[in-house]
Design a protein around this motif. Structure first.
Motif, mmCIF file in Angstrom:
data_model
loop_
_atom_site.group_PDB
_atom_site.id
_atom_site.type_symbol
_atom_site.label_atom_id
_atom_site.label_comp_id
_atom_site.label_asym_id
_atom_site.label_seq_id
_atom_site.Cartn_x
_atom_site.Cartn_y
_atom_site.Cartn_z
ATOM 1 N N ALA A 136 0.856 -1.182 0.000
ATOM 2 C CA ALA A 136 0.000 0.000 0.000
ATOM 3 C C ALA A 136 0.894 1.235 0.000
ATOM 4 C CB ALA A 136 -0.925 0.013 1.213
ATOM 5 N N LEU A 137 0.809 2.014 -1.069
ATOM 6 C CA LEU A 137 1.577 3.251 -1.154
ATOM 7 C C LEU A 137 1.262 4.153 0.037
ATOM 8 C CD1 LEU A 137 0.873 3.842 -4.909
ATOM 9 C CD2 LEU A 137 3.189 3.677 -3.967
ATOM 10 N N PRO A 138 2.245 4.913 0.532
ATOM 11 C CA PRO A 138 1.979 5.783 1.681
ATOM 12 C C PRO A 138 0.795 6.719 1.463
ATOM 13 C CG PRO A 138 4.328 5.641 1.283
ATOM 14 C CD PRO A 138 3.673 4.922 0.147
ATOM 15 N N ALA A 139 0.713 7.352 0.289
ATOM 16 C CA ALA A 139 -0.395 8.269 0.031
ATOM 17 C C ALA A 139 -1.727 7.535 0.012
ATOM 18 C CB ALA A 139 -0.176 9.012 -1.289
ATOM 19 N N ALA A 140 -1.724 6.303 -0.548
ATOM 20 C CA ALA A 140 -2.961 5.532 -0.621
ATOM 21 C C ALA A 140 -3.396 5.051 0.758
ATOM 22 C CB ALA A 140 -2.778 4.344 -1.567
ATOM 23 N N MET A 141 -2.435 4.628 1.577
ATOM 24 C CA MET A 141 -2.775 4.196 2.927
ATOM 25 C C MET A 141 -3.311 5.367 3.754
ATOM 26 S SD MET A 141 -3.029 1.782 5.127
ATOM 27 C CE MET A 141 -2.030 0.398 4.568
ATOM 28 N N ALA A 180 -3.262 7.532 -4.908
ATOM 29 C CA ALA A 180 -2.173 6.749 -5.494
ATOM 30 C C ALA A 180 -1.737 7.334 -6.832
ATOM 31 C CB ALA A 180 -2.612 5.296 -5.679
ATOM 32 N N LEU A 181 -2.692 7.652 -7.683
ATOM 33 C CA LEU A 181 -2.371 8.210 -8.991
ATOM 34 C C LEU A 181 -1.752 9.596 -8.865
ATOM 35 C CD1 LEU A 181 -5.576 7.080 -10.921
ATOM 36 C CD2 LEU A 181 -3.258 6.174 -11.223
ATOM 37 N N LYS A 182 -2.267 10.396 -7.939
ATOM 38 C CA LYS A 182 -1.747 11.749 -7.753
ATOM 39 C C LYS A 182 -0.319 11.717 -7.217
ATOM 40 C CE LYS A 182 -2.460 16.262 -7.714
ATOM 41 N NZ LYS A 182 -2.667 17.000 -8.980
ATOM 42 N N SER A 183 -0.033 10.770 -6.314
ATOM 43 C CA SER A 183 1.303 10.718 -5.717
ATOM 44 C C SER A 183 2.339 10.182 -6.701
ATOM 45 C CB SER A 183 1.284 9.871 -4.445
ATOM 46 O OG SER A 183 1.026 8.516 -4.735
#
Length: 407
Positions: free
Chosen positions: A34-39, A296-299
């Motif tokens: 899980a990406l940090p931004a997504a989490m 996720a896409l934005k990060s």
């Protein structure tokens, strides 16, 4: 109990029972981290406690889905204007796409499946590859199309549908193809199959749980050539987009077909000029899945997403080369992120897998591929680096040598 006590109890007794699938050396089940931004977005969306089914209940969830949808269609190379449902995972994404397929082919035959059910409906022929994922067949079973009444098309040694000798299609028909076999990573020859199916008026559905993300990588996009000509697509954001679990995506070329299939109305459900999420998914009440997809896409951005996909594929190739150099048998063409390796007999391979899992440096699972027992290595995490591969390779080779010395 007070909330703090409940959480403390859960941490004390629950945390030791978890697996390290969020780490950089978990290579089982085609599971991303899980990406940090997504989490963080997942936590924030949970704190917002939004019901994301209608715009009036959650404007932010609706708008972030709208933005994410446009970005997803762009990066995945799918037709602009597709309809989409943000669902739980690949099983429900397949269910949603195939429900739209059932609606469309029966409507063309003069039957309304949603209104009149399937009793007395014209029979629908469903064709799948011989190595179709079981979640696809589960979705067919839930839709009343049957798990065992499908026509299974022959496949080659990598699991790709063989296009020579495709049968004649008669009446309402749905053809299911695969972007990324769950064992080998192989892709069905989409152009030839879609041309054959569409010539007979059949609907083509793509199970692209993880393979559809190859479109993002300039080095791998050739693998999905022709797939954009299908009628519906299913994928998992929790696999190669690396968002937390419970995040699948169903796309349908004609949004009105998806809307007609999933539509819901009631006097208390308002509508607006915005896309109403509940009109495109099986659920009305659900969490705001689009929030973490947007994050996720934005990060990552387009280049970051492509780099992540390409790095995982390079890591898979690195695994395969290292294992082959050591004399072990690689059973698949490593074109994507999947590696199948055998260490000798079925019994020996099983012992190596068990010993690798017990060692704890990395986690790889077993599979059975066309009669061969193999260890499956799936590289899907944003965390995995070449250093993780080298450390894992060293452990696997050490463990395998020890097992073979005792055989």
């Amino acid at each position: 109990m007070e909330p703090e006590e409940v959480l403390s109890l859960l941490d004390d007794f629950g945390s030791p029972g978890t697996t390290g699938m969020a780490g950089s050396r978990f290579f089982g089940f085609v599971i991303g981290g899980a990406l940090p931004a997504a989490m963080g977005a997942n936590w924030l969306a949970s704190a917002w406690d939004q019901c994301a089914g209608i715009f009036a209940a959650s404007p932010v969830a609706t708008v972030l889905e709208e933005v994410s949808l446009a970005w997803l269609l762009d990066v995945l190379g799918l037709p602009a204007g597709c309809g989409a449902g943000f669902v739980t995972g690949a099983t429900m994404a397949n269910f949603t796409g195939l429900a739209a397929a059932r609606h469309s082919v029966l409507r063309r035959a003069g039957w309304d499946a949603e209104r009149d059910g399937l009793f007395g409906a014209p029979p629908v022929e469903v064709l799948v590859g011989g190595e179709a994922h079981p979640s696809l067949k589960k979705a067919l079973g839930m839709l009343g199309l049957g798990r065992d009444r499908v026509t299974s098309l022959p496949v080659d040694g990598q699991g790709r549908i063989v296009v020579e000798g495709l049968p004649e299609l008669r009446g309402p028909a749905i053809v299911c193809i695969q972007a990324g076999n769950v064992n080998t990573g192989a892709f069905d020859p989409a152009r030839e199959i879609i041309e054959w199916a569409h010539a007979a008026g059949a609907w083509v559905h793509v199970d692209g749980a993880f393979g559809l993300w190859a479109a993002v990588s300039p080095a791998r996009a050739y693998l999905v050539a022709g797939y954009a000509d299908a009628d519906s697509w299913a994928t998992d954001a929790h696999k190669w987009l690396n968002v937390p679990y419970d995040s699948g995506l169903a796309f349908v070329r004609d949004p009105e077909i998806l809307r007609a299939t999933m539509s819901i109305s009631a006097a208390y459900l308002p509508t607006s000029e915005h896309r109403e999420p509940s009109l495109y998914t099986p659920e009305l009440s659900r969490r705001a899945r689009g929030v973490e997809i947007w994050a996720a896409l934005k990060s990552l951005g387009r280049s970051g997403l492509a780099e992540m996909i390409e790095r995982d594929c390079r890591c898979a190739t690195r695994f395969a080369n290292g294992l082959a150099t050591a004399g072990y048998e690689i059973l698949n063409e490593v074109l994507l992120n999947q590696v199948l390796v055998a260490f000798g007999s079925a019994e020996t391979t099983a012992r190596v897998i068990e010993a690798v899992q017990a060692d704890g440096t990395c986690w790889c699972g077993p599979t059975l591929w066309q009669g061969r027992t193999a260890m499956r290595i799936s590289v899907s995490s944003w965390r995995t680096t070449e250093a993780d591969v080298d450390r894992s390779l060293a452990a696997i080779l050490r463990v395998a040598a020890d097992v073979l010395a005792r055989v």
